[in-house]
Design a protein around this motif. Structure first.
Motif, PDB file in Angstrom:
ATOM      1  N   GLU A  99     -24.646  14.042  34.325  1.00  0.00           N
ATOM      2  CA  GLU A  99     -25.366  13.122  33.416  1.00  0.00           C
ATOM      3  C   GLU A  99     -24.502  12.764  32.215  1.00  0.00           C
ATOM      4  O   GLU A  99     -24.540  11.640  31.717  1.00  0.00           O
ATOM      5  CB  GLU A  99     -26.686  13.762  32.979  1.00  0.00           C
ATOM      6  CG  GLU A  99     -27.727  13.761  34.088  1.00  0.00           C
ATOM      7  CD  GLU A  99     -28.906  14.702  33.818  1.00  0.00           C
ATOM      8  OE1 GLU A  99     -29.918  14.584  34.537  1.00  0.00           O
ATOM      9  OE2 GLU A  99     -28.814  15.577  32.910  1.00  0.00           O
ATOM     10  N   LYS A 100     -23.733  13.718  31.774  1.00  0.00           N
ATOM     11  CA  LYS A 100     -22.822  13.404  30.656  1.00  0.00           C
ATOM     12  C   LYS A 100     -21.823  12.341  31.091  1.00  0.00           C
ATOM     13  O   LYS A 100     -21.636  11.330  30.406  1.00  0.00           O
ATOM     14  CB  LYS A 100     -22.078  14.678  30.214  1.00  0.00           C
ATOM     15  CG  LYS A 100     -22.948  15.658  29.474  1.00  0.00           C
ATOM     16  CD  LYS A 100     -22.169  16.926  29.122  1.00  0.00           C
ATOM     17  CE  LYS A 100     -23.115  17.921  28.446  1.00  0.00           C
ATOM     18  NZ  LYS A 100     -22.483  19.216  28.193  1.00  0.00           N
ATOM     19  N   ILE A 101     -21.181  12.586  32.206  1.00  0.00           N
ATOM     20  CA  ILE A 101     -20.123  11.664  32.647  1.00  0.00           C
ATOM     21  C   ILE A 101     -20.709  10.281  32.968  1.00  0.00           C
ATOM     22  O   ILE A 101     -20.098   9.251  32.678  1.00  0.00           O
ATOM     23  CB  ILE A 101     -19.366  12.278  33.845  1.00  0.00           C
ATOM     24  CG1 ILE A 101     -18.552  13.475  33.334  1.00  0.00           C
ATOM     25  CG2 ILE A 101     -18.465  11.252  34.522  1.00  0.00           C
ATOM     26  CD1 ILE A 101     -17.892  14.297  34.418  1.00  0.00           C
ATOM     27  N   ASN A 102     -21.921  10.269  33.497  1.00  0.00           N
ATOM     28  CA  ASN A 102     -22.570   8.985  33.799  1.00  0.00           C
ATOM     29  C   ASN A 102     -22.757   8.123  32.560  1.00  0.00           C
ATOM     30  O   ASN A 102     -22.870   6.909  32.658  1.00  0.00           O
ATOM     31  CB  ASN A 102     -23.969   9.222  34.395  1.00  0.00           C
ATOM     32  CG  ASN A 102     -23.889   9.613  35.845  1.00  0.00           C
ATOM     33  OD1 ASN A 102     -22.839   9.462  36.456  1.00  0.00           O
ATOM     34  ND2 ASN A 102     -24.997  10.113  36.387  1.00  0.00           N
ATOM     35  N   ASN A 103     -22.839   8.774  31.400  1.00  0.00           N
ATOM     36  CA  ASN A 103     -23.167   8.038  30.168  1.00  0.00           C
ATOM     37  C   ASN A 103     -21.948   7.800  29.279  1.00  0.00           C
ATOM     38  O   ASN A 103     -22.075   7.684  28.070  1.00  0.00           O
ATOM     39  CB  ASN A 103     -24.258   8.783  29.401  1.00  0.00           C
ATOM     40  CG  ASN A 103     -25.627   8.528  30.026  1.00  0.00           C
ATOM     41  OD1 ASN A 103     -26.172   7.434  29.894  1.00  0.00           O
ATOM     42  ND2 ASN A 103     -26.157   9.513  30.746  1.00  0.00           N
ATOM     43  N   THR A 104     -20.802   7.687  29.894  1.00  0.00           N
ATOM     44  CA  THR A 104     -19.588   7.464  29.097  1.00  0.00           C
ATOM     45  C   THR A 104     -19.081   6.029  29.165  1.00  0.00           C
ATOM     46  O   THR A 104     -18.064   5.707  28.569  1.00  0.00           O
ATOM     47  CB  THR A 104     -18.453   8.410  29.563  1.00  0.00           C
ATOM     48  OG1 THR A 104     -18.327   8.269  30.989  1.00  0.00           O
ATOM     49  CG2 THR A 104     -18.750   9.844  29.207  1.00  0.00           C
ATOM     50  N   GLY A 105     -19.787   5.165  29.886  1.00  0.00           N
ATOM     51  CA  GLY A 105     -19.395   3.758  29.961  1.00  0.00           C
ATOM     52  C   GLY A 105     -20.324   2.896  29.109  1.00  0.00           C
ATOM     53  O   GLY A 105     -21.373   3.367  28.650  1.00  0.00           O
ATOM     54  N   ASN A 106     -19.975   1.655  28.929  1.00  0.00           N
ATOM     55  CA  ASN A 106     -20.780   0.809  28.034  1.00  0.00           C
ATOM     56  C   ASN A 106     -22.181   0.550  28.569  1.00  0.00           C
ATOM     57  O   ASN A 106     -23.133   0.403  27.812  1.00  0.00           O
ATOM     58  CB  ASN A 106     -20.072  -0.508  27.738  1.00  0.00           C
ATOM     59  CG  ASN A 106     -19.890  -1.376  28.954  1.00  0.00           C
ATOM     60  OD1 ASN A 106     -19.131  -1.026  29.852  1.00  0.00           O
ATOM     61  ND2 ASN A 106     -20.580  -2.508  29.019  1.00  0.00           N
ATOM     62  N   THR A 107     -22.313   0.494  29.883  1.00  0.00           N
ATOM     63  CA  THR A 107     -23.657   0.332  30.455  1.00  0.00           C
ATOM     64  C   THR A 107     -24.151   1.731  30.809  1.00  0.00           C
ATOM     65  O   THR A 107     -23.945   2.216  31.919  1.00  0.00           O
ATOM     66  CB  THR A 107     -23.611  -0.587  31.689  1.00  0.00           C
ATOM     67  OG1 THR A 107     -22.970  -1.809  31.318  1.00  0.00           O
ATOM     68  CG2 THR A 107     -25.011  -0.904  32.183  1.00  0.00           C
ATOM     69  N   ALA A 108     -24.761   2.390  29.829  1.00  0.00           N
ATOM     70  CA  ALA A 108     -25.145   3.795  29.986  1.00  0.00           C
ATOM     71  C   ALA A 108     -26.530   3.871  30.632  1.00  0.00           C
ATOM     72  O   ALA A 108     -27.482   3.288  30.107  1.00  0.00           O
ATOM     73  CB  ALA A 108     -25.140   4.480  28.623  1.00  0.00           C
ATOM     74  N   PRO A 109     -26.657   4.601  31.719  1.00  0.00           N
ATOM     75  CA  PRO A 109     -27.942   4.636  32.416  1.00  0.00           C
ATOM     76  C   PRO A 109     -28.986   5.508  31.740  1.00  0.00           C
ATOM     77  O   PRO A 109     -30.155   5.489  32.115  1.00  0.00           O
ATOM     78  CB  PRO A 109     -27.568   5.181  33.797  1.00  0.00           C
ATOM     79  CG  PRO A 109     -26.341   6.005  33.559  1.00  0.00           C
ATOM     80  CD  PRO A 109     -25.604   5.328  32.437  1.00  0.00           C
ATOM     81  N   TRP A 143     -24.136  -0.663  25.315  1.00  0.00           N
ATOM     82  CA  TRP A 143     -23.406  -0.569  24.037  1.00  0.00           C
ATOM     83  C   TRP A 143     -22.699  -1.873  23.667  1.00  0.00           C
ATOM     84  O   TRP A 143     -22.236  -2.022  22.544  1.00  0.00           O
ATOM     85  CB  TRP A 143     -22.351   0.550  24.130  1.00  0.00           C
ATOM     86  CG  TRP A 143     -22.963   1.919  24.195  1.00  0.00           C
ATOM     87  CD1 TRP A 143     -23.251   2.641  25.311  1.00  0.00           C
ATOM     88  CD2 TRP A 143     -23.395   2.724  23.087  1.00  0.00           C
ATOM     89  NE1 TRP A 143     -23.823   3.844  24.977  1.00  0.00           N
ATOM     90  CE2 TRP A 143     -23.916   3.926  23.606  1.00  0.00           C
ATOM     91  CE3 TRP A 143     -23.384   2.558  21.697  1.00  0.00           C
ATOM     92  CZ2 TRP A 143     -24.428   4.935  22.798  1.00  0.00           C
ATOM     93  CZ3 TRP A 143     -23.875   3.578  20.889  1.00  0.00           C
ATOM     94  CH2 TRP A 143     -24.399   4.743  21.437  1.00  0.00           C
ATOM     95  N   TRP A 144     -22.576  -2.817  24.605  1.00  0.00           N
ATOM     96  CA  TRP A 144     -21.747  -4.010  24.362  1.00  0.00           C
ATOM     97  C   TRP A 144     -22.591  -5.197  23.873  1.00  0.00           C
ATOM     98  O   TRP A 144     -23.221  -5.873  24.674  1.00  0.00           O
ATOM     99  CB  TRP A 144     -20.995  -4.383  25.649  1.00  0.00           C
ATOM    100  CG  TRP A 144     -20.007  -5.500  25.516  1.00  0.00           C
ATOM    101  CD1 TRP A 144     -19.741  -6.258  24.429  1.00  0.00           C
ATOM    102  CD2 TRP A 144     -19.143  -5.986  26.550  1.00  0.00           C
ATOM    103  NE1 TRP A 144     -18.765  -7.172  24.702  1.00  0.00           N
ATOM    104  CE2 TRP A 144     -18.378  -7.031  25.995  1.00  0.00           C
ATOM    105  CE3 TRP A 144     -18.943  -5.638  27.889  1.00  0.00           C
ATOM    106  CZ2 TRP A 144     -17.437  -7.746  26.749  1.00  0.00           C
ATOM    107  CZ3 TRP A 144     -18.001  -6.339  28.627  1.00  0.00           C
ATOM    108  CH2 TRP A 144     -17.257  -7.382  28.054  1.00  0.00           C
ATOM    109  N   GLN A 145     -22.598  -5.365  22.561  1.00  0.00           N
ATOM    110  CA  GLN A 145     -23.194  -6.548  21.945  1.00  0.00           C
ATOM    111  C   GLN A 145     -22.116  -7.266  21.148  1.00  0.00           C
ATOM    112  O   GLN A 145     -21.339  -6.595  20.449  1.00  0.00           O
ATOM    113  CB  GLN A 145     -24.308  -6.182  20.950  1.00  0.00           C
ATOM    114  CG  GLN A 145     -25.677  -5.949  21.523  1.00  0.00           C
ATOM    115  CD  GLN A 145     -25.824  -4.611  22.222  1.00  0.00           C
ATOM    116  OE1 GLN A 145     -26.440  -4.520  23.249  1.00  0.00           O
ATOM    117  NE2 GLN A 145     -25.232  -3.577  21.675  1.00  0.00           N
TER     118      GLN A 145
END
Ligand SMILES: O=[N+]([O-])c1ccc(O[C@@H]2O[C@@H](CO)[C@H](O)[C@H]2O)cc1
Length: 758
Positions: free
Chosen positions: A55-65, A77-79
């Motif tokens: 779950e940690k690794i899944n949430n390291t990109g800009n589109t965090a699930p 995260w990308w605005q």
């Protein structure tokens, strides 16, 4: 852009913004992350402690699930919000009705030309207010990847339009006011939004002669890195407390920025003391992937993500982290403490934004559609355009005589709408073209588009000549736009593109009043127009945003007075043959005529800071309190100051008189310092202070105070240290100096700030 659009569609399909965590009744309710009395660090740490490694690794990109089993929603995260909310994966405009538009301000290069810090703070406050309103309607996240604060080093750069210009001091002052406006102060209880200073560092080349931003290695001396390329970033981190940084695509001295621990750790976090628990670094989009290819810096993808994470890149705009951090972990290339640190920084920033708190007690959670595109915001967008528009030539034809009733509007910008927004834009409430604005002012308008921006054909545009011959005056609106200067597209020439100069020359032969609007972000050499006495006036209009046409036409008609100043040098066309774009050095050499007004050894077409008015001004600078100062005494007087470079030197009073009898006008005071002190070569001069006075009435005066710091007088040595040197100092008020004052510093040179060595 394809990926950007794909991400936007993905975002829409999965509705990643749809929810805040339910801290009242959800699975997290009893976790410390929902405890408003705990610190952001405690709250984010408690949240992360519930995550599995996956779950940690899944949430390291800009589109965090997010983590569905914990009731932690997905988050994008990308605005983008360069000059108003902009289409991007996290900003979703409605098709119609509420939230279908937001205020679209001028591009930063034009707002930079206003030299008005209070204006910038107001603009940023509107942008963040609108961002919050969109967030409350599940149409945006809470962090924005703005500003682009790289100094505009080379006139060919396709993205110079996104920046406030070429001068480091100007950028510092501008960005301080922008960040504090966006974030709601230096350390608010709740941040309005998180701002992101990008692209760190030395990013200012898109695609030039086979050198592409994704793999470019910027070779930068420590002196230039400290003096020029990172000054604005220092202000972001050390002084304005910005919430986020973005590392750039390029490498700096052999190390890709997003894997560069010298940049991200030694300078950013340690030297600039950017150590709050909620401050994070994102990569530029796919910049982590680019470390692997085309930088070929790391041998494997696992080593690539490890290099980036370990260097201090907390978030991957892309999917390399989620895809390969697991492998890196299994290969012991990263440890869980570093992974936790990255996630804690991100979630702590959401804590500071009130993401986990009840909505009722928060100042920004009540904002709604009624706070978007308000009459105030609309007026501000217009004012920002008026303030930036810069008059470069005028033989007295402007403002137009009231006798002129019929206007020919000709050229590829004459009916510009979306064009006026430049890049990184959203849906504006309206876009007022010069043509629309001229009609609204009751001119009889004859329109013909004439040549396109880069139209290579011979200049026979009979329809355009027909309307020109029927009009009392001609407005030619052209120059450049995002078809020739853009992201991923640098220019090869800084001449007027296509047949435009020949066409303007033919128009001028009609002998009618002729006003040329030189549009676009980068400058183009106007020397083909300046000596032509039939070209009566030249106005630089940048990308003026939603009310751009109204601002331009009000200036032309005399309903508003121009007082913008060029925030960049207008170089002659041969400049592009004199130095390759890849040469990052600022100082002149055998192969480089020098960059920016500080170091350029040639004669510019128009200088940095140049700008005319409809009236005349005289301005005087008060005298220094002494003819000579001792360096050691100045520094000793600053004992206890957090940063010696920010320690006050002296305050100067500027008295500005509008000596004309007809037009009220704003006036920008620009104060430069020159003289022989510190290492050679000496810069031509350096901007050390500025201020904009508003509405100086005819035959009357206003005063302003310009505050100098020890840092204003300092120079950088070969190691990047900031040093106060003995020598001669001359203060020059305005570009063609209205007033000068001199003093000397005596004694021993003294370091105000030691630059970290690699
Ligand atoms: O793949 N895309 O769609 C895409 C779009 C834009 C893009 O540019 C980068 O993304 C921006 C993120 O803020 C940076 O300012 C810029 O350098 C990089 C990639």
């Amino acid at each position: 852009m394809t990926t950007l659009l794909a991400l936007a569609c993905l975002a829409l399909a999965t509705n990643v913004y749809a929810a805040f965590p339910d801290c009242a009744n959800g699975p997290l309710a009893n976790n410390t992350v929902c405890d408003t009395s705990a610190t952001p660090l405690e709250r984010a740490t408690a949240l992360i402690s519930l995550f599995t490694l996956e779950e940690k690794i899944n949430n390291t990109g800009n589109t965090a699930p997010g983590v569905p089993r914990l009731g932690l929603p997905a988050y994008q995260w990308w605005q983008e919000a360069l000059h108003g909310l902009a289409d991007s994966p996290g900003v979703i405009f409605s098709e119609s009705g509420e939230f279908s538009y937001a205020t679209s301000f001028p591009q930063p290069i034009l707002m930079g030309a206003a030299f008005d810090d209070a204006l910038i703070n107001s603009v940023a406050t509107v942008v963040s207010t609108e961002g919050r309103a969109f967030n409350n309607a599940n149409r945006s996240g809470l962090d924005f990847w703005t500003p682009n604060i790289n100094p505009f080093r080379d006139p060919r750069w396709g993205r110079g339009q996104e920046t406030p210009g070429e001068d480091p001091f100007h950028l510092q002052s501008y960005v301080y006011n922008l960040i504090t406006g966006l974030q709601g102060g230096l350390d608010p209880a709740y941040k309005r939004v998180v701002a992101t200073c990008k692209h760190y560092a030395a990013y200012d080349l898109e695609n030039w002669m086979g050198n592409v931003r994704y793999g470019f290695d910027a070779l930068v001396s420590l002196q230039d890195l400290s003096e020029f390329y990172t000054r604005s970033f220092q202000t972001c981190a050390r002084d304005a407390n910005v919430g986020a940084f973005m590392c750039s695509y390029n490498a700096v001295n052999g190390v890709p920025s997003c894997a560069n621990s010298y940049l991200l750790q030694d300078i950013l976090r340690e030297h600039w003391n950017w150590t709050n628990e909620d401050q994070w670094v994102t990569s530029d989009c796919d910049a982590v992937q680019n470390i692997y290819e085309p930088h070929y810096y790391a041998p494997t993808r696992a080593q690539t993500v490890a290099d980036a994470l370990n260097a201090g890149t907390d978030l991957d705009c892309g999917t390399y982290y989620p895809d390969f951090l697991g492998v890196a972990y299994n290969e012991s290339l990263i440890n869980v403490t570093t992974l936790n640190r990255a996630l804690i920084r991100q979630y702590a920033s959401l804590v500071k934004l009130g993401y986990f708190d009840p909505a009722e007690n928060q100042p920004y959670r009540q904002l709604g559609w009624e706070n978007v595109s308000t009459p105030y915001a609309e007026q501000l967008a217009y004012t920002a355009a008026v303030e930036g528009i810069t008059l470069l030539k005028n033989d007295g034809t402007l403002p137009l005589s009231k006798d002129i009733k019929t206007l020919a509007l000709i050229g590829p910008w004459a009916n510009a709408t979306t064009q006026m927004q430049g890049n990184y834009y959203g849906v504006a409430p309206y876009l007022i073209s010069p043509l629309m604005a001229a009609e609204a002012l009751n001119y009889t308008v004859l329109y013909s588009s004439g040549p396109g921006i880069d139209d290579p054909t011979t200049p026979t545009y009979p329809a355009a000549f027909e309307v020109a011959s029927q009009a009392d005056a001609i407005i030619y609106a052209g120059g450049i736009d995002t078809t020739v200067e853009a992201e991923a597209m640098d220019r090869y020439t800084i001449d007027w593109p296509g047949v435009q100069p020949d066409f303007i020359d033919l128009l001028s032969q009609l002998g009618k009043p002729l006003i040329v609007l030189q549009m676009g972000g980068g400058q183009i050499d106007d020397s083909c127009l300046i000596p032509n006495t039939n070209v009566n006036a030249i106005i630089w209009g940048g990308y003026p945003g939603q009310s751009g046409g109204a601002a331009l036409m009000d200036i032309i008609a005399g309903n508003a007075a121009p007082a913008g100043r060029l925030p960049i040098t207008q170089y002659p066309i041969e400049y592009v043959n004199e130095v390759p774009m890849t040469d990052m050095s600022l100082r002149p050499s055998a192969t480089n005529p020098g960059r920016t007004y500080m170091w350029y050894t040639g004669t510019p077409i128009f200088e940095f800071g140049y700008g005319l008015h409809y009236t005349n001004f005289s301005a005087t600078l008060s005298a220094p309190s002494a003819a000579s100062y001792d360096v050691q005494s100045l520094v000793a007087a600053c004992a206890g100051a957090a940063y010696l470079d920010l320690c006050p030197f002296e305050a100067y009073t500027v008295n500005v008189t509008n000596t004309g009898s007809t037009h009220a006008s704003d006036y920008v005071s620009l104060l430069f310092v020159a003289g022989e002190h510190g290492p050679t070569p000496y810069p031509n001069k350096v901007l050390v202070a500025y201020d904009r006075l508003h509405g100086v009435e005819p035959l009357s005066s206003q005063t302003t105070t310009l505050n100098l710091t020890l840092g204003s007088l300092a120079r950088r040595d070969d190691y990047g240290n900031t040093v106060l040197y003995p020598g001669e100092y001359t203060l020059l008020l305005d570009v063609e100096p209205q007033s000068t004052q001199s003093f000397t510093l005596t004694g021993e040179s003294t370091v105000l700030d030691y630059w970290p060595q690699p």
